[in-house]
Design a protein around this motif. Structure first.
Motif, short mmCIF file in Angstrom:
data_model
loop_
_atom_site.label_atom_id
_atom_site.label_comp_id
_atom_site.label_asym_id
_atom_site.label_seq_id
_atom_site.Cartn_x
_atom_site.Cartn_y
_atom_site.Cartn_z
N GLY A 219 0.82 -1.21 0.00
CA GLY A 219 0.00 0.00 0.00
C GLY A 219 0.84 1.26 0.00
N GLU A 220 2.07 1.13 -0.56
CA GLU A 220 3.01 2.26 -0.73
C GLU A 220 3.52 2.84 0.58
OE1 GLU A 220 1.48 5.21 -3.40
OE2 GLU A 220 0.95 3.74 -4.95
N LYS A 221 3.37 2.12 1.70
CA LYS A 221 3.89 2.65 2.96
C LYS A 221 4.18 1.51 3.95
CE LYS A 221 -0.77 3.47 4.79
NZ LYS A 221 -1.72 4.49 5.30
N GLY A 222 5.04 1.82 4.92
CA GLY A 222 5.34 0.86 5.97
C GLY A 222 6.82 0.52 6.06
N ASN A 223 7.22 -0.07 7.19
CA ASN A 223 8.59 -0.49 7.41
C ASN A 223 8.81 -1.87 6.76
OD1 ASN A 223 8.97 1.80 8.93
ND2 ASN A 223 8.72 0.78 10.89
N TYR A 224 9.96 -2.00 6.14
CA TYR A 224 10.24 -3.28 5.49
C TYR A 224 11.70 -3.69 5.67
CZ TYR A 224 12.66 -1.12 1.48
OH TYR A 224 13.55 -0.45 0.69
N VAL A 225 11.95 -4.96 5.37
CA VAL A 225 13.28 -5.56 5.49
C VAL A 225 13.69 -6.11 4.13
CG1 VAL A 225 14.56 -7.49 6.51
CG2 VAL A 225 12.92 -6.19 7.90
N PRO B 286 9.89 -5.08 15.62
CA PRO B 286 8.62 -5.83 15.65
C PRO B 286 7.52 -5.21 14.79
CG PRO B 286 8.95 -4.59 17.68
CD PRO B 286 10.23 -4.49 16.92
N ASN B 287 7.72 -3.95 14.38
CA ASN B 287 6.64 -3.28 13.63
C ASN B 287 6.83 -3.35 12.12
OD1 ASN B 287 8.91 -1.65 13.60
ND2 ASN B 287 7.77 0.28 13.78
N ILE B 288 7.58 -4.34 11.63
CA ILE B 288 7.76 -4.44 10.17
C ILE B 288 6.47 -4.91 9.50
CG2 ILE B 288 10.24 -4.83 10.30
CD1 ILE B 288 9.66 -7.80 9.71
N LYS B 289 6.32 -4.47 8.27
CA LYS B 289 5.12 -4.81 7.50
C LYS B 289 5.44 -5.70 6.30
CE LYS B 289 1.31 -2.48 5.03
NZ LYS B 289 0.79 -1.16 4.59
N GLY B 290 6.70 -5.68 5.87
CA GLY B 290 7.05 -6.47 4.68
C GLY B 290 8.49 -6.92 4.64
N VAL B 291 8.75 -7.97 3.84
CA VAL B 291 10.10 -8.49 3.59
C VAL B 291 10.23 -8.75 2.10
CG1 VAL B 291 11.76 -10.35 4.01
CG2 VAL B 291 10.20 -9.63 5.85
N ILE B 292 11.26 -8.16 1.49
CA ILE B 292 11.54 -8.46 0.09
C ILE B 292 12.88 -9.18 0.04
CG2 ILE B 292 12.61 -6.20 -0.43
CD1 ILE B 292 11.09 -6.46 -3.21
N SER B 293 12.89 -10.31 -0.66
CA SER B 293 14.03 -11.22 -0.60
C SER B 293 14.68 -11.39 -1.97
CB SER B 293 13.55 -12.59 -0.08
OG SER B 293 14.57 -13.55 -0.17
N ARG C 69 3.50 -14.04 13.00
CA ARG C 69 3.42 -12.82 12.18
C ARG C 69 3.15 -13.14 10.71
NH1 ARG C 69 5.37 -8.06 13.80
NH2 ARG C 69 4.17 -7.43 11.96
N THR C 70 2.13 -13.88 10.45
CA THR C 70 1.77 -14.20 9.07
C THR C 70 1.13 -13.00 8.35
OG1 THR C 70 -0.32 -15.14 9.87
CG2 THR C 70 1.50 -16.67 9.47
N ASP C 71 0.97 -11.88 9.10
CA ASP C 71 0.47 -10.65 8.48
C ASP C 71 1.54 -9.93 7.68
OD1 ASP C 71 1.65 -10.27 11.16
OD2 ASP C 71 1.30 -8.13 10.78
N VAL C 72 2.82 -10.30 7.87
CA VAL C 72 3.92 -9.62 7.18
C VAL C 72 3.97 -10.09 5.73
CG1 VAL C 72 6.42 -9.27 7.11
CG2 VAL C 72 5.23 -9.36 9.32
N ILE C 73 4.05 -9.15 4.81
CA ILE C 73 4.08 -9.43 3.37
C ILE C 73 5.48 -9.88 2.98
CG2 ILE C 73 3.97 -8.32 1.10
CD1 ILE C 73 1.85 -6.39 2.55
N VAL C 74 5.58 -11.04 2.31
CA VAL C 74 6.88 -11.56 1.86
C VAL C 74 6.83 -11.75 0.35
CG1 VAL C 74 8.57 -13.43 2.05
CG2 VAL C 74 7.25 -12.73 4.07
N VAL C 75 7.86 -11.24 -0.32
CA VAL C 75 8.01 -11.40 -1.77
C VAL C 75 9.39 -11.99 -2.05
CG1 VAL C 75 8.24 -10.16 -3.97
CG2 VAL C 75 6.41 -9.56 -2.37
N GLY C 76 9.46 -12.99 -2.91
CA GLY C 76 10.72 -13.64 -3.25
C GLY C 76 11.14 -13.41 -4.68
#
Length: 321
Positions: A156-162, A217-224, A242-249
Motif C-alpha cells: 500500500g506504498e507505505k510501511g517499514n520493510y526488510v 517488531p513493527n515491520i510490514k514487509g520483507v523483500i528477498s 506474524r503471518t500478516d507480514v508481506i513476503v516477496v521472493g
C-alpha cells in the motif's frame, strides 16, 4: 598322415587377430562415446533452482546424444576449479556452468578455454568477456523491478520493510537489490529498517529474520533476493505468529508457488532456470558441431511476475502453456 598340425597355428593366429580387432573396435567405439561428454556444474542441488538447472541441462544433453557429468561446487570457487580440472581430464566437449563467483570464476573458465573446452554460463555472469562462449542469464534487473512493483502495491506504498540480500560475491545479488531499490526508493513512506545478507540460504534467512523481528517488531514487509531466503523468512515470521507480514521472493520455485496458493508468501519472480539450461546445451551442441552458436556472448531472458493470479501455471521454474 595328419593335416591338422600345419594349419593349427595360422588358424589360431587368425582367430586371435580377429578377436583383437574386435576388441579394439569396441574400445574405439566406447572411447568415442565417452568423448561426447558434457559437464554440468552448479551450486548445491539442495536449492531446487540449481537442481532444476542440472536436470534441464542433463536431459537435453542426453536427448542430443551426449553423456553427462553432473557436478556440484557448493559455491566454493576452489572446488569449482577442481571440478573444471575433472571435466578437462575427462575430455568433456563442453561445460555448462552456474558459477561460484563473478571474479573467482574467470581463471577457471579461462583454464577450460585454454584446454579447448568451451564454457556456457547460466544464471550468473562473470566479470570478463571473451572467456566463456555464452553467458545466458535472467534479466535480473527487469525481474527485480517487477517484484518491487508488486511489493509496493501489496504494501500500500507505505510501511517499514526488510530486505534480505543474496551472497555478496554474486553479481545477481547486487543487480536484484538495485532493481528493488530503483522502484521502492521512489516511495518515501516505505522505510527500510534492516538489510542483511542471508547468502541465499533458507536456514540463515530463518535465523536472520528472527533477530531482525526482535529488533523491529513493527515491520510490514520483507523483500528477498531469492525464494529460498523468502521461505526461511516466512517460516520465522510464522513461528512468531506474524503471518500478516508481506513476503516477496525471486526465482519462481514450486515451494513458493505452493505457499502463494495457500495464502502464505505473496509473490515471486520467475526466472526460467530449466529452459535457460536447455538453451545452454543447445548452444553447446551447435558450437561443437559448427564452431559458432550464432548468438552474442551475453544473452538476457526476461522474468515473469508470479502472484496469486498466475501461480497455478508455474511448474519447475517454467510456466505451463
Amino acid at each position: 598322415m595328419s593335416f591338422r598340425t600345419p594349419f593349427r597355428t595360422p588358424f589360431r593366429k587368425l582367430l586371435l587377430t580377429a578377436g583383437l580387432a574386435g576388441m579394439l573396435a569396441a574400445g574405439a567405439g566406447s572411447l568415442a562415446q565417452a568423448a561426447d561428454l558434457i559437464a554440468i556444474i552448479t551450486p548445491s542441488h539442495d536449492n531446487p533452482f540449481f537442481k532444476a538447472e542440472a536436470e534441464g541441462a542433463s536431459k537435453r544433453a542426453k536427448a542430443l546424444g551426449y553423456e553427462t557429468l553432473v557436478l556440484v561446487h557448493n559455491d566454493d570457487a576452489n572446488k569449482q576449479s577442481q571440478l573444471i580440472d575433472t571435466a578437462i581430464a575427462r575430455g568433456a566437449k563442453a561445460i555448462i556452468l552456474d558459477n561460484a563467483g563473478a571474479d573467482a570464476t574467470v581463471a577457471a573458465v579461462q583454464k577450460a578455454k585454454d584446454a579447448k573446452i568451451p564454457s556456457f554460463l547460466i544464471d550468473r555472469e562473470i566479470n570478463a568477456a571473451g572467456v566463456a562462449v555464452s553467458q545466458i542469464v535472467s534479466n535480473n534487473y527487469q525481474g527485480a523491478q517487477l517484484g518491487a512493483q508488486e511489493f509496493v502495491k501489496l504494501m500500500g506504498e507505505k510501511g517499514n520493510y526488510v530486505e534480505l540480500v543474496g551472497k555478496e560475491s554474486d553479481t545477481n545479488a547486487g543487480i536484484r537489490s538495485k532493481g528493488y531499490h530503483d522502484v521502492i526508493d521512489d516511495y518515501p513512506d516505505l522505510k527500510m529498517v534492516a538489510r542483511q545478507s542471508a547468502n541465499w540460504s533458507q536456514t540463515e534467512a530463518f535465523s536472520k529474520m528472527e533477530s531482525i523481528l526482535q529488533a523491529n517488531p513493527n515491520i510490514k514487509g520483507v523483500i528477498s533476493g531469492n525464494d529460498t531466503m523468502a521461505m526461511g523468512a516466512f517460516a520465522a515470521l510464522k513461528a512468531a505468529g506474524r503471518t500478516d507480514v508481506i513476503v516477496v521472493g525471486f526465482d519462481g520455485s514450486n515451494e513458493v508457488r505452493d505457499s502463494i496458493l495457500s495464502g502464505g508468501i505473496k509473490a515471486t519472480v520467475l526466472q526460467p532456470a530449466y529452459r535457460q539450461a536447455e538453451i545452454a546445451v543447445e548452444q553447446a551442441d551447435k558450437y561443437i558441431k559448427t564452431g559458432s552458436t550464432g548468438q552474442s556472448e551475453k544473452q538476457l531472458m526476461d522474468c515473469v511476475l508470479i502472484n496469486a493470479d498466475t501461480a497455478k501455471k508455474l511448474e519447475t521454474f517454467a510456466l505451463a502453456d
